[in-house]
Design an enzyme around this catalytic site. Structure first.
Site, PDB file in Angstrom:
ATOM      1  N   ASN A 216       0.868  -1.182   0.000  1.00 47.76           N
ATOM      2  CA  ASN A 216       0.000   0.000   0.000  1.00 47.76           C
ATOM      3  C   ASN A 216       0.906   1.234   0.000  1.00 47.76           C
ATOM      4  O   ASN A 216       1.465   1.595   1.025  1.00 47.76           O
ATOM      5  CB  ASN A 216      -0.903  -0.021   1.242  1.00 47.76           C
ATOM      6  CG  ASN A 216      -1.749   1.232   1.363  1.00 47.76           C
ATOM      7  OD1 ASN A 216      -1.827   2.032   0.426  1.00 47.76           O
ATOM      8  ND2 ASN A 216      -2.390   1.400   2.512  1.00 47.76           N
TER       9      ASN A 216
ATOM     10  N   LYS B 117       0.122   4.297  -0.344  1.00 47.42           N
ATOM     11  CA  LYS B 117      -0.525   5.513   0.182  1.00 47.42           C
ATOM     12  C   LYS B 117      -0.229   6.678  -0.783  1.00 47.42           C
ATOM     13  O   LYS B 117      -0.064   6.433  -1.987  1.00 47.42           O
ATOM     14  CB  LYS B 117      -0.066   5.777   1.622  1.00 47.42           C
ATOM     15  CG  LYS B 117      -0.224   4.514   2.496  1.00 47.42           C
ATOM     16  CD  LYS B 117       0.007   4.710   3.961  1.00 47.42           C
ATOM     17  CE  LYS B 117      -0.181   3.390   4.692  1.00 47.42           C
ATOM     18  NZ  LYS B 117      -0.013   3.486   6.144  1.00 47.42           N
TER      19      LYS B 117
ATOM     20  N   HIS C 292      -9.535   1.643   5.408  1.00 48.28           N
ATOM     21  CA  HIS C 292      -8.244   1.856   6.073  1.00 48.28           C
ATOM     22  C   HIS C 292      -8.426   2.882   7.187  1.00 48.28           C
ATOM     23  O   HIS C 292      -9.195   3.841   7.036  1.00 48.28           O
ATOM     24  CB  HIS C 292      -7.210   2.347   5.057  1.00 48.28           C
ATOM     25  CG  HIS C 292      -5.806   2.249   5.569  1.00 48.28           C
ATOM     26  ND1 HIS C 292      -5.304   3.140   6.492  1.00 48.28           N
ATOM     27  CD2 HIS C 292      -4.819   1.355   5.333  1.00 48.28           C
ATOM     28  CE1 HIS C 292      -4.064   2.802   6.783  1.00 48.28           C
ATOM     29  NE2 HIS C 292      -3.738   1.714   6.089  1.00 48.28           N
TER      30      HIS C 292
ATOM     31  N   GLU D 136      -5.249  -4.274  11.200  1.00 47.50           N
ATOM     32  CA  GLU D 136      -4.209  -3.245  11.267  1.00 47.50           C
ATOM     33  C   GLU D 136      -4.420  -2.390  12.519  1.00 47.50           C
ATOM     34  O   GLU D 136      -5.188  -1.417  12.486  1.00 47.50           O
ATOM     35  CB  GLU D 136      -4.287  -2.328  10.033  1.00 47.50           C
ATOM     36  CG  GLU D 136      -3.916  -3.005   8.740  1.00 47.50           C
ATOM     37  CD  GLU D 136      -3.340  -2.018   7.728  1.00 47.50           C
ATOM     38  OE1 GLU D 136      -2.346  -2.366   7.084  1.00 47.50           O
ATOM     39  OE2 GLU D 136      -3.857  -0.901   7.606  1.00 47.50           O
TER      40      GLU D 136
ATOM     41  N   SER E 243       3.786  -1.910  10.545  1.00 48.32           N
ATOM     42  CA  SER E 243       5.237  -1.981  10.760  1.00 48.32           C
ATOM     43  C   SER E 243       5.831  -3.349  10.400  1.00 48.32           C
ATOM     44  O   SER E 243       6.741  -3.842  11.068  1.00 48.32           O
ATOM     45  CB  SER E 243       5.577  -1.598  12.205  1.00 48.32           C
ATOM     46  OG  SER E 243       5.172  -0.263  12.459  1.00 48.32           O
TER      47      SER E 243
ATOM     48  N   GLY F  23       2.879  -0.884   4.401  1.00 51.01           N
ATOM     49  CA  GLY F  23       2.960   0.520   4.025  1.00 51.01           C
ATOM     50  C   GLY F  23       4.412   0.931   3.822  1.00 51.01           C
ATOM     51  O   GLY F  23       4.998   0.718   2.746  1.00 51.01           O
TER      52      GLY F  23
HETATM   53  P1  13P Z   1       3.128   0.560   7.815  1.00 50.02           P
HETATM   54  O1  13P Z   1       3.623  -0.692   7.169  1.00 50.02           O
HETATM   55  O2  13P Z   1       3.844   1.799   7.390  1.00 50.02           O
HETATM   56  O3  13P Z   1       3.047   0.423   9.312  1.00 50.02           O
HETATM   57  O4  13P Z   1       1.617   0.790   7.299  1.00 50.02           O
HETATM   58  C1  13P Z   1       0.719  -0.244   7.386  1.00 50.02           C
HETATM   59  C2  13P Z   1      -0.473   0.122   6.615  1.00 50.02           C
HETATM   60  O5  13P Z   1      -1.174   1.060   6.945  1.00 50.02           O
HETATM   61  C3  13P Z   1      -0.779  -0.657   5.408  1.00 50.02           C
HETATM   62  O6  13P Z   1      -2.046  -0.385   4.920  1.00 50.02           O
END
Ligand code: 13P
Length: 220
Positions: free
Chosen positions: A11, A13, A97, A146, A182, A203
């Site tokens: 993802n 973002k 999300h 999540e 993470s 992410g």
């Molecule tokens: P991170 O991997 O940066 O913690 O983000 C997780 C996330 O929100 C995936 O959708």
């Protein structure tokens, strides 16, 4: 969902320029081709069609996902992207999300509408929940657990707790469960466990192609 497990989703973002994304796809695509599960990339929406073109031209085993969809059908909704527009490009769509719930005030009702839009055009929603109490709409096959404290913090949930929450979510339905928060190359193996957690939603560590490749190579 008929794609093989584990399911690994990047993802991005609102990150990466178009040229950075092109480099990303060209590096990850060949690795995804040999991956025995399913790799999905969810880039920013302007890059979706090109991701599909590149992937198909090279026969990479890289599926395309949207980070969000409109709750409305096609029509006069400036700035929105309708599920039916995404359907020819994407196989998956992230819905619910926590960043959208928080920053865009998405309610359970809105998320229900989005899920219905996705299902109507055979997009598989990846439905995000913050814990075992988050409402899951009808028709969901893939749920991503999540926890908010672990998103982008470098502070993942413990694998024990992630498994316990996943088991509670499983009691509500026969879902494919992903963990997100993470996840990196050096901890991914602690989370993915057959029949408990079927994959990961990533992410930060998905942005650098090399970091993401390390995750794919460390998962088994
Ligand atoms: P991170 O991997 O940066 O913690 O983000 C997780 C996330 O929100 C995936 O959708």
């Amino acid at each position: 969902m008929s794609d093989p497990l584990p399911l690994v989703i990047a993802n991005h973002k609102a990150n990466l320029t178009y040229s950075e994304f092109e480099i990303w796809v060209n590096k990850v695509g060949p690795v995804a081709k040999d991956f025995e599960g399913t790799v999905v990339v969810c880039p920013s929406s302007p890059f979706l069609a090109q991701a599909l073109i590149l992937t198909q031209a090279q026969s990479w085993n890289l599926k395309i996902g949207a980070q969000d969809i409109s709750r409305f059908d096609i029509g006069a909704y400036t700035g929105e992207v309708a599920a039916s527009q995404l359907a020819g490009i994407c196989k998956y769509a992230i819905v619910g999300h926590s960043e959208r719930r928080k920053n865009f005030n998405e309610t359970d009702e809105i998320l229900d509408q989005k899920v219905q839009m996705a299902k109507k055009v055979n997009l598989t929603p990846i439905f995000c929940v913050q814990d075992e109490n988050t409402k899951i709409p009808e028709g969901i096959e893939v749920v991503a657990y999540e926890p908010v404290f672990s998103i982008g913090t470098g502070n993942p949930d413990t694998p024990q707790n992630a498994r316990a929450v996943s088991a509670k979510i499983q009691e509500k339905g026969d879902y494919i469960i992903l963990y997100g928060g993470s996840v990196k190359g050096d901890n991914v193996k602690n989370f993915v466990e057959k029949s408990v957690i079927d994959g990961v939603l990533i992410g930060s560590a998905s942005l650098d192609p090399q970091d993401f490749i390390e995750i794919l190579q460390s998962i088994y």
